[in-house]
Design a protein around this motif. Structure first.
Motif, short mmCIF file in Angstrom:
data_model
loop_
_atom_site.label_atom_id
_atom_site.label_comp_id
_atom_site.label_asym_id
_atom_site.label_seq_id
_atom_site.Cartn_x
_atom_site.Cartn_y
_atom_site.Cartn_z
N THR A 1 24.17 57.89 35.14
CA THR A 1 25.51 57.33 35.23
C THR A 1 25.88 55.98 35.26
OG1 THR A 1 26.23 59.21 35.74
CG2 THR A 1 28.11 57.76 35.77
N ILE A 2 26.72 55.09 34.73
CA ILE A 2 27.13 53.35 35.24
C ILE A 2 28.63 53.47 35.44
CG2 ILE A 2 24.93 52.46 34.17
CD1 ILE A 2 26.89 51.31 32.46
N TYR A 3 29.25 53.08 36.28
CA TYR A 3 30.13 52.22 36.80
C TYR A 3 31.00 51.72 36.79
CZ TYR A 3 29.06 57.08 39.06
OH TYR A 3 28.62 58.43 39.43
N LEU A 4 32.41 50.98 36.26
CA LEU A 4 32.62 49.60 36.07
C LEU A 4 33.79 49.69 36.57
CD1 LEU A 4 32.40 47.03 35.08
CD2 LEU A 4 34.65 47.54 33.45
N GLN A 5 34.16 49.20 37.95
CA GLN A 5 35.23 49.87 39.00
C GLN A 5 35.96 48.52 38.93
OE1 GLN A 5 36.21 51.80 41.65
NE2 GLN A 5 38.05 50.77 41.72
N MET A 6 37.21 48.24 38.49
CA MET A 6 38.37 47.54 38.19
C MET A 6 39.20 47.51 39.15
SD MET A 6 37.52 47.98 33.68
CE MET A 6 39.16 49.90 34.12
N ASN A 7 39.82 46.00 39.47
CA ASN A 7 40.51 46.22 40.37
C ASN A 7 41.17 44.84 40.09
OD1 ASN A 7 39.43 47.76 42.15
ND2 ASN A 7 38.23 46.76 43.66
N ASP A 8 42.36 44.54 40.82
CA ASP A 8 43.75 43.61 40.15
C ASP A 8 43.54 43.04 39.31
OD1 ASP A 8 43.92 39.67 41.06
OD2 ASP A 8 45.21 41.34 40.80
N LEU A 9 43.52 45.17 37.92
CA LEU A 9 43.80 44.15 36.82
C LEU A 9 44.93 43.68 36.51
CD1 LEU A 9 42.53 48.19 36.18
CD2 LEU A 9 41.32 46.06 34.97
N LYS A 10 44.32 42.39 35.16
CA LYS A 10 46.15 41.56 34.78
C LYS A 10 46.16 42.16 33.20
CE LYS A 10 43.11 38.15 37.21
NZ LYS A 10 44.28 38.05 38.19
N PRO A 11 47.25 41.77 32.31
CA PRO A 11 47.60 42.73 31.06
C PRO A 11 46.27 41.62 30.18
CG PRO A 11 49.57 41.65 32.11
CD PRO A 11 48.33 41.50 32.94
N GLU A 12 45.83 40.82 30.30
CA GLU A 12 44.61 40.50 29.43
C GLU A 12 43.91 41.47 29.48
OE1 GLU A 12 46.27 38.47 31.74
OE2 GLU A 12 45.20 36.89 32.94
N ASP A 13 43.56 42.68 30.58
CA ASP A 13 42.09 43.24 30.54
C ASP A 13 42.39 43.99 30.12
OD1 ASP A 13 41.55 42.65 34.62
OD2 ASP A 13 40.88 41.60 32.68
N THR A 14 43.34 44.81 29.17
CA THR A 14 43.92 45.59 28.13
C THR A 14 43.30 45.93 27.01
OG1 THR A 14 46.27 46.00 28.72
CG2 THR A 14 45.23 45.88 26.62
N ALA A 15 41.83 46.25 26.96
CA ALA A 15 41.46 46.69 25.83
C ALA A 15 40.30 47.86 25.75
CB ALA A 15 40.00 45.41 25.70
N GLY B 1 42.81 54.06 31.01
CA GLY B 1 44.32 54.58 31.22
C GLY B 1 45.29 53.87 31.14
N TRP B 2 46.52 53.99 31.29
CA TRP B 2 47.37 53.28 32.39
C TRP B 2 47.50 52.83 33.40
CZ3 TRP B 2 52.12 53.36 35.04
CH2 TRP B 2 52.34 51.91 34.62
N VAL B 3 47.43 51.44 33.78
CA VAL B 3 48.03 50.97 35.04
C VAL B 3 48.42 49.74 35.03
CG1 VAL B 3 46.22 49.62 34.99
CG2 VAL B 3 46.57 50.37 37.12
N GLN B 4 49.16 49.31 35.61
CA GLN B 4 50.51 48.29 36.33
C GLN B 4 49.56 47.50 36.88
OE1 GLN B 4 53.62 49.52 38.96
NE2 GLN B 4 54.93 50.00 37.38
N PRO B 5 49.22 45.78 36.55
CA PRO B 5 49.27 44.53 37.24
C PRO B 5 49.02 45.02 38.75
CG PRO B 5 50.73 44.27 35.18
CD PRO B 5 50.93 45.57 35.17
N GLY B 6 47.34 44.59 38.67
CA GLY B 6 47.07 44.09 40.44
C GLY B 6 46.95 45.45 40.75
N GLY B 7 46.66 46.90 39.31
CA GLY B 7 46.65 48.00 39.94
C GLY B 7 44.99 48.47 39.53
#
Length: 124
Positions: free
Chosen positions: A78-92, A10-16
C-alpha cells in the motif's frame, strides 16, 4: 494479474485534508516503484508524487511540494498520499501507478500498472 485500487477521495473545503490509499493486489511482486498522478477536468494528466521501491526516495511536483506527502507500507502493498492545505486547483481524479521493473520513476510512461482513480473535489 496485479490490480491497483485507490480509495480515500471525496469532497473537502479549501484548506482541508484528505489521505488517499492505493493497494496492490493479485500476483504482486515484493515491491514496486509507485506514484500518484492526477487529471483535472479539461486538462491532461499530470504527475503528483513518486516513491521508490524501498521508500527511501520520494519526489513531488512543485505544485504540491510542502503540502502533500507520499509514503508506503510494503508489508501491506500500500502507498498513501497525505494531502494537506488542499486548494480548488487540486480538484482532479487521482490515479495510482506502479511498475515492478524499475526502482523509481516520475514519468507516467515508465509505469505499466494503473488504478481506476479516485475523485478529489476541493470547493467551498
Amino acid at each position: 494479474q496485479v490490480r491497483l485500487e485507490e480509495s480515500g477521495g471525496g469532497w473537502v473545503q479549501p484548506g482541508g485534508s484528505l489521505r488517499l490509499s492505493c493497494v496492490a493486489s493479485g500476483r504482486t511482486r515484493d515491491t514496486y516503484a509507485m506514484g500518484w498522478f492526477r487529471r483535472a477536468p479539461g486538462k491532461e494528466r499530470e504527475y503528483v508524487a513518486a516513491i521508490a521501491r524501498t521508500g527511501g526516495n520520494t519526489n513531488y511536483a512543485g505544485s504540491v511540494k510542502g503540502r502533500f506527502t507520499i509514503s508506503r507500507e510494503n508489508a501491506k502493498n500500500t502507498i498513501y498520499l497525505q494531502m494537506n492545505d488542499l486548494k480548488p486547483e487540486d480538484t482532479a481524479v487521482y490515479y495510482c501507478a506502479a511498475d515492478g521493473s524499475i526502482a523509481f520513476a516520475t514519468s507516467a510512461s515508465l509505469f505499466d500498472l494503473w488504478g481506476q482513480g479516485t475523485q478529489v473535489t476541493v470547493s467551498s
